[in-house]
Design a protein around this motif. Structure first.
Motif, PDB file in Angstrom:
ATOM      1  N   ASP B  73       0.812  -1.222   0.000  1.00  0.00           N
ATOM      2  CA  ASP B  73       0.000   0.000   0.000  1.00  0.00           C
ATOM      3  C   ASP B  73       0.845   1.272   0.000  1.00  0.00           C
ATOM      4  O   ASP B  73       1.848   1.363   0.723  1.00  0.00           O
ATOM      5  N   PHE B  74       0.384   2.261  -0.746  1.00  0.00           N
ATOM      6  CA  PHE B  74       1.109   3.530  -0.835  1.00  0.00           C
ATOM      7  C   PHE B  74       0.081   4.648  -0.991  1.00  0.00           C
ATOM      8  O   PHE B  74      -0.143   5.171  -2.081  1.00  0.00           O
ATOM      9  N   PRO B  75      -0.575   5.062   0.105  1.00  0.00           N
ATOM     10  CA  PRO B  75      -1.607   6.098   0.005  1.00  0.00           C
ATOM     11  C   PRO B  75      -1.018   7.494  -0.155  1.00  0.00           C
ATOM     12  O   PRO B  75       0.060   7.795   0.366  1.00  0.00           O
ATOM     13  N   LEU B  76      -1.748   8.345  -0.858  1.00  0.00           N
ATOM     14  CA  LEU B  76      -1.364   9.739  -1.077  1.00  0.00           C
ATOM     15  C   LEU B  76      -2.387  10.628  -0.378  1.00  0.00           C
ATOM     16  O   LEU B  76      -3.581  10.522  -0.619  1.00  0.00           O
ATOM     17  N   ARG B  77      -1.914  11.535   0.456  1.00  0.00           N
ATOM     18  CA  ARG B  77      -2.787  12.378   1.257  1.00  0.00           C
ATOM     19  C   ARG B  77      -2.729  13.817   0.773  1.00  0.00           C
ATOM     20  O   ARG B  77      -1.648  14.382   0.585  1.00  0.00           O
ATOM     21  N   LEU B  78      -3.923  14.398   0.550  1.00  0.00           N
ATOM     22  CA  LEU B  78      -4.041  15.827   0.284  1.00  0.00           C
ATOM     23  C   LEU B  78      -4.637  16.449   1.536  1.00  0.00           C
ATOM     24  O   LEU B  78      -5.749  16.093   1.940  1.00  0.00           O
ATOM     25  N   GLU B  79      -3.932  17.375   2.166  1.00  0.00           N
ATOM     26  CA  GLU B  79      -4.402  17.927   3.428  1.00  0.00           C
ATOM     27  C   GLU B  79      -5.354  19.107   3.252  1.00  0.00           C
ATOM     28  O   GLU B  79      -6.386  19.167   3.886  1.00  0.00           O
ATOM     29  N   LEU B  80      -5.012  20.047   2.437  1.00  0.00           N
ATOM     30  CA  LEU B  80      -5.838  21.247   2.214  1.00  0.00           C
ATOM     31  C   LEU B  80      -5.970  21.402   0.703  1.00  0.00           C
ATOM     32  O   LEU B  80      -5.129  22.027   0.062  1.00  0.00           O
ATOM     33  N   ALA B  81      -7.029  20.829   0.145  1.00  0.00           N
ATOM     34  CA  ALA B  81      -7.155  20.799  -1.303  1.00  0.00           C
ATOM     35  C   ALA B  81      -7.246  22.208  -1.900  1.00  0.00           C
ATOM     36  O   ALA B  81      -7.929  23.096  -1.350  1.00  0.00           O
ATOM     37  N   ALA B  82      -6.564  22.375  -3.026  1.00  0.00           N
ATOM     38  CA  ALA B  82      -6.567  23.646  -3.753  1.00  0.00           C
ATOM     39  C   ALA B  82      -6.917  23.362  -5.213  1.00  0.00           C
ATOM     40  O   ALA B  82      -6.667  22.258  -5.709  1.00  0.00           O
ATOM     41  N   PRO B  83      -7.500  24.362  -5.918  1.00  0.00           N
ATOM     42  CA  PRO B  83      -7.862  24.146  -7.324  1.00  0.00           C
ATOM     43  C   PRO B  83      -6.676  23.687  -8.180  1.00  0.00           C
ATOM     44  O   PRO B  83      -6.875  22.943  -9.151  1.00  0.00           O
ATOM     45  N   SER B  84      -5.453  24.087  -7.810  1.00  0.00           N
ATOM     46  CA  SER B  84      -4.266  23.685  -8.579  1.00  0.00           C
ATOM     47  C   SER B  84      -4.002  22.181  -8.491  1.00  0.00           C
ATOM     48  O   SER B  84      -3.189  21.647  -9.261  1.00  0.00           O
ATOM     49  N   GLN B  85      -4.679  21.496  -7.572  1.00  0.00           N
ATOM     50  CA  GLN B  85      -4.509  20.056  -7.440  1.00  0.00           C
ATOM     51  C   GLN B  85      -5.529  19.262  -8.263  1.00  0.00           C
ATOM     52  O   GLN B  85      -5.535  18.028  -8.221  1.00  0.00           O
ATOM     53  N   THR B  86      -6.338  19.977  -9.003  1.00  0.00           N
ATOM     54  CA  THR B  86      -7.227  19.306  -9.953  1.00  0.00           C
ATOM     55  C   THR B  86      -6.375  18.629 -11.009  1.00  0.00           C
ATOM     56  O   THR B  86      -5.586  19.288 -11.705  1.00  0.00           O
ATOM     57  N   SER B  87      -6.510  17.313 -11.119  1.00  0.00           N
ATOM     58  CA  SER B  87      -5.630  16.559 -11.992  1.00  0.00           C
ATOM     59  C   SER B  87      -6.074  15.093 -12.009  1.00  0.00           C
ATOM     60  O   SER B  87      -7.020  14.712 -11.309  1.00  0.00           O
TER      61      SER B  87
END
Lengths: 115, 116
Positions: B73-87
């Protein structure tokens, strides 16, 4: 700074003809090159690769050519089939002396093969 | 073998929300990677891991965190989502260097994330 460049965003070819996808790179340390194919809503899948000690590698309808002096590689698909329609990514890595297989990707070329 | 699996397939987040993108591989690969692909662009490396307990930053790590407690397992965490992380986010894995096809990375189907 793009170290791997695919300058043609799209290519359209008739079924049965040859498709030639091009890729240029700037980092002379790259010694391993790969092509990946990507269909919509799927992850990239490995297609073919070539080491810098070779100038050609063939796998069925797919052949990759490497010109180290020009820092250029190309993927030839002969004959092209409608099922080959996909985005093709060129990727490169520094394999020699490295413990990490980090890949550097180009922006991709959308290939459309029409009947 | 299922290969590399990712969940969810799609997600819409509001600015400032957090989420974890899950990635699991069943090929016993040591190396795992997270990439993002923006429209018209190639894949860019966010984070990678060379084995359980070992992670490191890639080309675009800001705004993300990872952990690797198991080989699978290799989870990826986004803490404070921003529009620039739309992808679109892709997870990949590869065998240990020195093994056959070590340079070949196997990709999951991707997670399409929109931050509004």
């Amino acid at each position: 700074d793009q170290q791997v460049k695919q300058n043609s965003p799209s290519l359209s070819v008739q079924e049965g003809r040859i498709s030639i996808l091009n890729c240029d790179y700037t980092n002379s340390m790259f010694d391993y090159f790969l092509w990946y194919k990507k269909y919509p809503a799927e992850g990239p899948t490995f297609l073919i690769s070539i080491s810098s000690i070779k100038d050609k590698n063939e796998d069925g309808r797919f052949t990759v050519f490497l010109n180290k002096s020009a820092k250029h590689l190309s993927l030839h698909i002969v004959p092209s089939q409608p099922g080959d329609s996909a985005v093709y990514f060129c990727a490169a890595s520094v394999r020699r002396g490295s413990t990490l297989g980090r890949l550097y990707f180009g922006r991709g070329t959308q290939l459309t093969v029409w009947p | 073998n299922a290969g590399v699996t990712q969940t969810p397939k799609f997600r819409i987040l509001k600015i400032g929300q957090s989420m974890t993108l899950q990635c699991t591989q069943d090929m016993n690969h040591n190396y795992m990677y997270w990439y993002r692909q923006d429209p018209g662009m190639g894949l860019k490396l966010i984070y990678y891991s060379v084995g359980a307990g070992i992670t490191d930053k890639g080309e675009v790590p800001n705004g993300y965190n990872v952990s690797r407690s198991t080989t699978e397992d290799f989870p990826l965490r986004l803490e404070l989502a921003a529009p620039s992380q739309t992808s679109v986010y892709f997870c990949a894995s590869s065998p240990h260097p020195g093994t056959r096809k070590a340079d070949t990375q196997y990709f999951g189907p991707g997670t399409r994330l929109t931050v509004l």
